[in-house]
Design a protein around this motif. Structure first.
Motif, PDB file in Angstrom:
ATOM      1  N   LEU A 105     -12.280  35.843 -32.672  1.00 43.00           N
ATOM      2  CA  LEU A 105     -11.261  36.873 -32.485  1.00 43.00           C
ATOM      3  C   LEU A 105     -10.075  36.717 -33.431  1.00 43.00           C
ATOM      4  CD1 LEU A 105     -11.276  36.946 -28.587  1.00 43.00           C
ATOM      5  CD2 LEU A 105     -11.892  38.853 -30.085  1.00 43.00           C
ATOM      6  N   ALA A 106     -10.081  35.682 -34.248  1.00 35.41           N
ATOM      7  CA  ALA A 106      -8.995  35.377 -35.187  1.00 35.41           C
ATOM      8  C   ALA A 106      -7.702  35.070 -34.446  1.00 35.41           C
ATOM      9  CB  ALA A 106      -8.802  36.502 -36.197  1.00 35.41           C
ATOM     10  N   LEU A 107      -7.820  34.371 -33.327  1.00 34.02           N
ATOM     11  CA  LEU A 107      -6.638  33.942 -32.578  1.00 34.02           C
ATOM     12  C   LEU A 107      -6.184  32.546 -32.993  1.00 34.02           C
ATOM     13  CD1 LEU A 107      -7.638  35.239 -29.034  1.00 34.02           C
ATOM     14  CD2 LEU A 107      -5.833  36.134 -30.507  1.00 34.02           C
ATOM     15  N   THR A 108      -6.922  31.916 -33.889  1.00 31.63           N
ATOM     16  CA  THR A 108      -6.589  30.569 -34.353  1.00 31.63           C
ATOM     17  C   THR A 108      -6.379  30.605 -35.866  1.00 31.63           C
ATOM     18  OG1 THR A 108      -8.904  30.009 -34.775  1.00 31.63           O
ATOM     19  CG2 THR A 108      -8.047  29.518 -32.565  1.00 31.63           C
ATOM     20  N   PRO A 109      -5.684  29.602 -36.410  1.00 31.57           N
ATOM     21  CA  PRO A 109      -5.545  29.546 -37.875  1.00 31.57           C
ATOM     22  C   PRO A 109      -6.905  29.534 -38.581  1.00 31.57           C
ATOM     23  CG  PRO A 109      -4.011  28.032 -36.840  1.00 31.57           C
ATOM     24  CD  PRO A 109      -4.892  28.561 -35.750  1.00 31.57           C
ATOM     25  N   ARG A 110      -7.858  28.830 -38.000  1.00 34.25           N
ATOM     26  CA  ARG A 110      -9.199  28.774 -38.594  1.00 34.25           C
ATOM     27  C   ARG A 110      -9.841  30.164 -38.615  1.00 34.25           C
ATOM     28  NH1 ARG A 110     -13.958  24.910 -36.216  1.00 34.25           N
ATOM     29  NH2 ARG A 110     -15.653  25.771 -37.442  1.00 34.25           N
ATOM     30  N   GLY A 111      -9.703  30.900 -37.529  1.00 37.57           N
ATOM     31  CA  GLY A 111     -10.261  32.247 -37.460  1.00 37.57           C
ATOM     32  C   GLY A 111      -9.577  33.204 -38.412  1.00 37.57           C
ATOM     33  N   ARG A 112      -8.248  33.096 -38.526  1.00 49.67           N
ATOM     34  CA  ARG A 112      -7.515  33.969 -39.452  1.00 49.67           C
ATOM     35  C   ARG A 112      -7.889  33.645 -40.893  1.00 49.67           C
ATOM     36  NH1 ARG A 112      -3.792  33.305 -35.327  1.00 49.67           N
ATOM     37  NH2 ARG A 112      -2.772  31.515 -36.260  1.00 49.67           N
ATOM     38  N   LYS A 113      -8.101  32.369 -41.169  1.00 52.15           N
ATOM     39  CA  LYS A 113      -8.479  31.970 -42.524  1.00 52.15           C
ATOM     40  C   LYS A 113      -9.861  32.530 -42.878  1.00 52.15           C
ATOM     41  CE  LYS A 113      -8.484  27.890 -45.443  1.00 52.15           C
ATOM     42  NZ  LYS A 113      -8.297  26.429 -45.480  1.00 52.15           N
ATOM     43  N   ALA A 114     -10.754  32.577 -41.885  1.00 48.35           N
ATOM     44  CA  ALA A 114     -12.102  33.074 -42.121  1.00 48.35           C
ATOM     45  C   ALA A 114     -12.115  34.550 -42.517  1.00 48.35           C
ATOM     46  CB  ALA A 114     -12.967  32.862 -40.880  1.00 48.35           C
ATOM     47  N   ILE A 115     -11.144  35.312 -42.054  1.00 53.97           N
ATOM     48  CA  ILE A 115     -11.082  36.736 -42.425  1.00 53.97           C
ATOM     49  C   ILE A 115      -9.969  37.008 -43.435  1.00 53.97           C
ATOM     50  CG2 ILE A 115     -12.120  37.524 -40.269  1.00 53.97           C
ATOM     51  CD1 ILE A 115      -9.299  38.386 -39.378  1.00 53.97           C
ATOM     52  N   ASN A 116      -9.528  35.958 -44.107  1.00 51.84           N
ATOM     53  CA  ASN A 116      -8.490  36.059 -45.146  1.00 51.84           C
ATOM     54  C   ASN A 116      -7.200  36.661 -44.620  1.00 51.84           C
ATOM     55  OD1 ASN A 116     -10.160  34.952 -47.149  1.00 51.84           O
ATOM     56  ND2 ASN A 116     -11.120  36.942 -47.470  1.00 51.84           N
ATOM     57  N   LEU A 117      -6.821  36.249 -43.426  1.00 50.48           N
ATOM     58  CA  LEU A 117      -5.583  36.727 -42.814  1.00 50.48           C
ATOM     59  C   LEU A 117      -4.608  35.564 -42.610  1.00 50.48           C
ATOM     60  CD1 LEU A 117      -4.469  39.432 -41.666  1.00 50.48           C
ATOM     61  CD2 LEU A 117      -5.232  38.650 -39.429  1.00 50.48           C
ATOM     62  N   ALA A 118      -4.928  34.405 -43.182  1.00 52.23           N
ATOM     63  CA  ALA A 118      -4.107  33.211 -42.982  1.00 52.23           C
ATOM     64  C   ALA A 118      -2.719  33.413 -43.563  1.00 52.23           C
ATOM     65  CB  ALA A 118      -4.765  32.001 -43.610  1.00 52.23           C
ATOM     66  N   THR A 119      -1.738  32.833 -42.871  1.00 52.96           N
ATOM     67  CA  THR A 119      -0.353  32.881 -43.332  1.00 52.96           C
ATOM     68  C   THR A 119       0.065  31.493 -43.780  1.00 52.96           C
ATOM     69  OG1 THR A 119       0.521  32.374 -41.149  1.00 52.96           O
ATOM     70  CG2 THR A 119       0.157  34.698 -41.669  1.00 52.96           C
ATOM     71  N   SER A 120       1.245  31.398 -44.374  1.00 50.84           N
ATOM     72  CA  SER A 120       1.737  30.082 -44.781  1.00 50.84           C
ATOM     73  C   SER A 120       1.975  29.203 -43.558  1.00 50.84           C
ATOM     74  CB  SER A 120       3.021  30.222 -45.600  1.00 50.84           C
ATOM     75  OG  SER A 120       4.024  30.853 -44.823  1.00 50.84           O
ATOM     76  N   GLU A 121       2.301  29.823 -42.419  1.00 49.69           N
ATOM     77  CA  GLU A 121       2.487  29.075 -41.172  1.00 49.69           C
ATOM     78  C   GLU A 121       1.167  28.436 -40.730  1.00 49.69           C
ATOM     79  OE1 GLU A 121       3.151  30.490 -36.709  1.00 49.69           O
ATOM     80  OE2 GLU A 121       4.863  30.925 -38.005  1.00 49.69           O
ATOM     81  N   ASP A 122       0.056  29.141 -40.929  1.00 47.83           N
ATOM     82  CA  ASP A 122      -1.256  28.596 -40.600  1.00 47.83           C
ATOM     83  C   ASP A 122      -1.583  27.398 -41.472  1.00 47.83           C
ATOM     84  OD1 ASP A 122      -1.658  30.490 -38.654  1.00 47.83           O
ATOM     85  OD2 ASP A 122      -2.818  31.818 -39.948  1.00 47.83           O
ATOM     86  N   ASP A 123      -1.203  27.467 -42.750  1.00 54.65           N
ATOM     87  CA  ASP A 123      -1.460  26.349 -43.648  1.00 54.65           C
ATOM     88  C   ASP A 123      -0.696  25.108 -43.213  1.00 54.65           C
ATOM     89  OD1 ASP A 123      -3.151  27.915 -45.160  1.00 54.65           O
ATOM     90  OD2 ASP A 123      -1.579  28.476 -46.596  1.00 54.65           O
ATOM     91  N   GLU A 124       0.520  25.285 -42.710  1.00 55.32           N
ATOM     92  CA  GLU A 124       1.307  24.153 -42.234  1.00 55.32           C
ATOM     93  C   GLU A 124       0.657  23.517 -41.012  1.00 55.32           C
ATOM     94  OE1 GLU A 124       5.223  25.589 -41.469  1.00 55.32           O
ATOM     95  OE2 GLU A 124       5.552  26.180 -43.543  1.00 55.32           O
ATOM     96  N   ASP A 125       0.028  24.347 -40.170  1.00 55.97           N
ATOM     97  CA  ASP A 125      -0.617  23.838 -38.962  1.00 55.97           C
ATOM     98  C   ASP A 125      -1.914  23.110 -39.262  1.00 55.97           C
ATOM     99  OD1 ASP A 125       1.411  24.866 -37.483  1.00 55.97           O
ATOM    100  OD2 ASP A 125       0.336  26.695 -36.913  1.00 55.97           O
ATOM    101  N   ALA A 126      -2.424  23.223 -40.487  1.00 55.59           N
ATOM    102  CA  ALA A 126      -3.690  22.583 -40.816  1.00 55.59           C
ATOM    103  C   ALA A 126      -3.585  21.068 -40.707  1.00 55.59           C
ATOM    104  CB  ALA A 126      -4.129  22.987 -42.218  1.00 55.59           C
ATOM    105  N   ASP A 127      -2.418  20.503 -40.934  1.00 50.16           N
ATOM    106  CA  ASP A 127      -2.215  19.067 -40.813  1.00 50.16           C
ATOM    107  C   ASP A 127      -1.611  18.777 -39.450  1.00 50.16           C
ATOM    108  OD1 ASP A 127      -1.729  16.378 -41.058  1.00 50.16           O
ATOM    109  OD2 ASP A 127      -0.265  16.557 -42.683  1.00 50.16           O
ATOM    110  N   PRO A 128      -2.402  18.179 -38.537  1.00 47.94           N
ATOM    111  CA  PRO A 128      -1.876  17.949 -37.190  1.00 47.94           C
ATOM    112  C   PRO A 128      -0.761  16.917 -37.142  1.00 47.94           C
ATOM    113  CG  PRO A 128      -4.035  16.947 -37.441  1.00 47.94           C
ATOM    114  CD  PRO A 128      -3.772  17.743 -38.684  1.00 47.94           C
ATOM    115  N   PHE A 129      -0.575  16.162 -38.211  1.00 47.68           N
ATOM    116  CA  PHE A 129       0.448  15.127 -38.230  1.00 47.68           C
ATOM    117  C   PHE A 129       1.714  15.571 -38.954  1.00 47.68           C
ATOM    118  CE2 PHE A 129      -3.647  12.951 -38.043  1.00 47.68           C
ATOM    119  CZ  PHE A 129      -3.481  12.248 -36.867  1.00 47.68           C
ATOM    120  N   SER A 130       1.771  16.828 -39.381  1.00 49.71           N
ATOM    121  CA  SER A 130       2.904  17.283 -40.187  1.00 49.71           C
ATOM    122  C   SER A 130       4.238  17.123 -39.469  1.00 49.71           C
ATOM    123  CB  SER A 130       2.702  18.736 -40.624  1.00 49.71           C
ATOM    124  OG  SER A 130       2.639  19.572 -39.487  1.00 49.71           O
ATOM    125  N   GLY A 131       4.262  17.284 -38.167  1.00 48.35           N
ATOM    126  CA  GLY A 131       5.502  17.133 -37.413  1.00 48.35           C
ATOM    127  C   GLY A 131       5.971  15.697 -37.323  1.00 48.35           C
TER     128      GLY A 131
END
Length: 145
Positions: A105-131
């Motif tokens: 359903l593209a409710l996750t960063p992975r799903g949005r990336k699969a349909i080329n809808l990823a945002t820069s916020e999604d890219d930041e979430d790709a690293d679970p240790f970024s915080g």
């Protein structure tokens, strides 16, 4: 007042909590521009999978309570074991199903990336240790690996 299209009506039998979750997911899909009427069965199934996973998780608490309540009485431990043995499997099954549906359903960063809808916020979430990186002296070594 305008009537709600059939494809935007929630499934019957949902509690207020799960009705809110369904409406929030629908709003998210509309806001990101990915909602289509054909997705209604997926959205309904996603909410049912989340609900089933929650019910299986709550089953663990039920078993703990049952053990305490019947400690002094005779219990069919074989039956109880078969019930308890199935809870982790059920929780895992429903959790994985919900995660897969969220991706579809593209409710996750992975799903949005699969349909080329990823945002820069999604890219930041790709690293679970970024915080934690600002406090971690090993962050540069981990990122280099």
């Amino acid at each position: 007042m305008a009537s709600v299209p059939t494809v935007e009506r929630p499934p019957t039998g949902l509690s207020a909590y799960w009705l809110g979750a369904w409406r929030h997911a629908l709003k998210t899909l509309k806001d990101q521009g990915t909602w289509a009427g054909e997705q209604k069965p997926l959205l309904d199934e996603y909410i049912h999978a989340l609900r089933a996973a929650e019910e299986a998780r709550l089953g663990f608490k039920w078993l703990d309570h049952l053990e305490e309540a019947v400690a002094s009485e005779e219990v069919d431990w074989i039956a109880l074991k078969s019930i308890a043995g199935g809870l982790p499997v059920q929780w895992d099954k429903h959790t994985k199903r919900a995660a897969a549906l969220a991706d579809q359903l593209a409710l996750t960063p992975r799903g949005r990336k699969a349909i080329n809808l990823a945002t820069s916020e999604d890219d930041e979430d790709a690293d679970p240790f970024s915080g934690l990186d600002h406090e971690d002296e090993l962050a540069p070594r981990r990122k280099a690996a």
